[in-house]
Design a protein around this motif. Structure first.
Motif, PDB file in Angstrom:
ATOM      1  N   VAL A 140       0.858  -1.185   0.000  1.00  0.00           N
ATOM      2  CA  VAL A 140       0.000   0.000   0.000  1.00  0.00           C
ATOM      3  C   VAL A 140       0.890   1.229   0.000  1.00  0.00           C
ATOM      4  N   LEU A 141       0.578   2.185  -0.868  1.00  0.00           N
ATOM      5  CA  LEU A 141       1.234   3.490  -0.848  1.00  0.00           C
ATOM      6  C   LEU A 141       0.292   4.446  -0.153  1.00  0.00           C
ATOM      7  N   LEU A 142       0.761   5.029   0.943  1.00  0.00           N
ATOM      8  CA  LEU A 142      -0.095   5.873   1.776  1.00  0.00           C
ATOM      9  C   LEU A 142       0.560   7.233   1.964  1.00  0.00           C
ATOM     10  N   GLY A 143      -0.218   8.298   1.741  1.00  0.00           N
ATOM     11  CA  GLY A 143       0.334   9.631   1.902  1.00  0.00           C
ATOM     12  C   GLY A 143      -0.744  10.691   1.827  1.00  0.00           C
ATOM     13  N   ALA A 144      -0.328  11.955   1.801  1.00  0.00           N
ATOM     14  CA  ALA A 144      -1.261  13.076   1.691  1.00  0.00           C
ATOM     15  C   ALA A 144      -1.902  13.079   0.304  1.00  0.00           C
ATOM     16  N   PRO A 145      -3.043  13.751   0.152  1.00  0.00           N
ATOM     17  CA  PRO A 145      -3.679  13.802  -1.173  1.00  0.00           C
ATOM     18  C   PRO A 145      -2.757  14.332  -2.270  1.00  0.00           C
ATOM     19  N   THR A 146      -1.834  15.218  -1.921  1.00  0.00           N
ATOM     20  CA  THR A 146      -0.921  15.760  -2.927  1.00  0.00           C
ATOM     21  C   THR A 146       0.071  14.711  -3.439  1.00  0.00           C
ATOM     22  N   ALA A 160       5.360  -3.448  -8.478  1.00  0.00           N
ATOM     23  CA  ALA A 160       4.023  -3.533  -9.074  1.00  0.00           C
ATOM     24  C   ALA A 160       3.027  -4.077  -8.065  1.00  0.00           C
ATOM     25  N   GLY A 161       1.738  -3.932  -8.402  1.00  0.00           N
ATOM     26  CA  GLY A 161       0.690  -4.553  -7.594  1.00  0.00           C
ATOM     27  C   GLY A 161       0.397  -3.864  -6.284  1.00  0.00           C
ATOM     28  N   THR A 162       0.563  -2.543  -6.232  1.00  0.00           N
ATOM     29  CA  THR A 162       0.254  -1.807  -5.009  1.00  0.00           C
ATOM     30  C   THR A 162      -1.055  -1.045  -5.170  1.00  0.00           C
ATOM     31  N   THR A 163      -1.644  -0.680  -4.044  1.00  0.00           N
ATOM     32  CA  THR A 163      -2.815   0.195  -4.050  1.00  0.00           C
ATOM     33  C   THR A 163      -2.417   1.521  -3.414  1.00  0.00           C
ATOM     34  N   ILE A 177       3.805   0.281   2.695  1.00  0.00           N
ATOM     35  CA  ILE A 177       3.451  -0.813   3.593  1.00  0.00           C
ATOM     36  C   ILE A 177       3.487  -2.108   2.795  1.00  0.00           C
ATOM     37  N   LEU A 178       4.450  -2.960   3.084  1.00  0.00           N
ATOM     38  CA  LEU A 178       4.655  -4.190   2.316  1.00  0.00           C
ATOM     39  C   LEU A 178       3.617  -5.241   2.688  1.00  0.00           C
ATOM     40  N   GLY A 179       2.995  -5.835   1.662  1.00  0.00           N
ATOM     41  CA  GLY A 179       1.916  -6.795   1.884  1.00  0.00           C
ATOM     42  C   GLY A 179       2.342  -8.235   1.738  1.00  0.00           C
ATOM     43  N   ASN A 180       1.375  -9.127   1.905  1.00  0.00           N
ATOM     44  CA  ASN A 180       1.641 -10.567   1.973  1.00  0.00           C
ATOM     45  C   ASN A 180       2.221 -11.147   0.688  1.00  0.00           C
ATOM     46  N   THR A 181       1.876 -10.605  -0.476  1.00  0.00           N
ATOM     47  CA  THR A 181       2.362 -11.176  -1.734  1.00  0.00           C
ATOM     48  C   THR A 181       3.668 -10.556  -2.215  1.00  0.00           C
ATOM     49  N   PHE A 182       4.216  -9.625  -1.441  1.00  0.00           N
ATOM     50  CA  PHE A 182       5.452  -8.974  -1.882  1.00  0.00           C
ATOM     51  C   PHE A 182       6.609  -9.982  -1.877  1.00  0.00           C
ATOM     52  N   ALA A 183       7.386  -9.952  -2.954  1.00  0.00           N
ATOM     53  CA  ALA A 183       8.572 -10.814  -3.040  1.00  0.00           C
ATOM     54  C   ALA A 183       9.825  -9.967  -3.193  1.00  0.00           C
ATOM     55  N   ASN A 184       9.851  -9.147  -4.239  1.00  0.00           N
ATOM     56  CA  ASN A 184      11.018  -8.307  -4.499  1.00  0.00           C
ATOM     57  C   ASN A 184      10.592  -7.014  -5.176  1.00  0.00           C
TER      58      ASN A 184
END
Length: 209
Positions: A140-146, A160-163, A177-184
């Motif tokens: 997940v990429l999390l930040g301010a609206p800007t 790839a494969g982030t929200t 925030i690294l998720g369960n399917t992250f490999a490299n």
């Protein structure tokens, strides 16, 4: 009855001297009027067809097409003016790396790699409770609206494969925030190619609809 009188006409059409009876039937004026009207209509249609042919073969059709082209084709926008999109450089983006998976040391190894690729690194550690073990994809990429207008795009070239999500923070840092399917992370070559594609100017309109 005279010998020159036609049979059956009695004495009505008797020939007298040099006067001869009129044997021709009266003209039917109605048919004559209809024939004249039909001729006028036919001439009108022929003339109209001739004008249309002259207009098409003489270039009039091109004008109509040009008018239709100008009406239906959208006007060029600023995005198609050829100006490249202004993107922040990796060094201008501070990334906080958090591990939401059961694997130990993942956040640190990813942070070290991002630092090698030019990103500024902020906080490194385990993900907050609301995300811990709850991120099903790569991250997940999390930040301010800007952050959606540049930092998310640049950081997104690295994996790839982030929200993307936004919060109420006023700072310019971005959380990864690294998720369960992250490999490299993506290979440096693939990441650089994706980053170069982002910086390319948008193609100018071709002028065709």
């Amino acid at each position: 009855m005279s010998m020159l009188t036609p049979p059956g006409m009695g004495g009505k059409y008797r020939i007298k001297g040099d006067a001869y009876p009129r044997m021709r039937r009266p003209r039917k004026r109605g048919r004559l009027v209809l024939a004249l009207f039909g001729a006028v209509v036919a001439l009108g249609l022929i003339g109209w067809g001739t004008v249309q042919l002259i207009d098409v073969f003489g270039g009039g059709g091109g004008k109509a097409k040009a008018a239709a082209h100008g009406k239906n084709c959208p006007a060029p926008t600023a995005s198609g003016s050829g100006a490249p999109q202004a993107l922040p450089k990796p060094a201008q983006i501070t990334v906080n790396v958090y591990n939401a998976t059961p694997r130990g040391g993942l956040a640190k190894s990813v942070a070290d790699e991002l630092k090698k690729r030019g990103f500024a690194i902020g906080k490194v550690g385990n993900a907050p409770t609301e995300y811990d073990k709850k991120v099903a994809n790569n991250g997940v990429l999390l930040g301010a609206p800007t952050a959606t207008r540049g930092p998310f795009s640049v950081l997104g070239t690295q994996l790839a494969g982030t929200t993307q999500k936004t919060d109420t923070r006023e700072t310019q840092d971005v959380d990864l925030i690294l998720g369960n399917t992250f490999a490299n992370l993506n290979t440096p070559k693939d990441a650089d190619t994706a980053l170069a594609a982002l910086a390319k100017p948008a193609p100018a309109p071709s002028g065709k609809c």
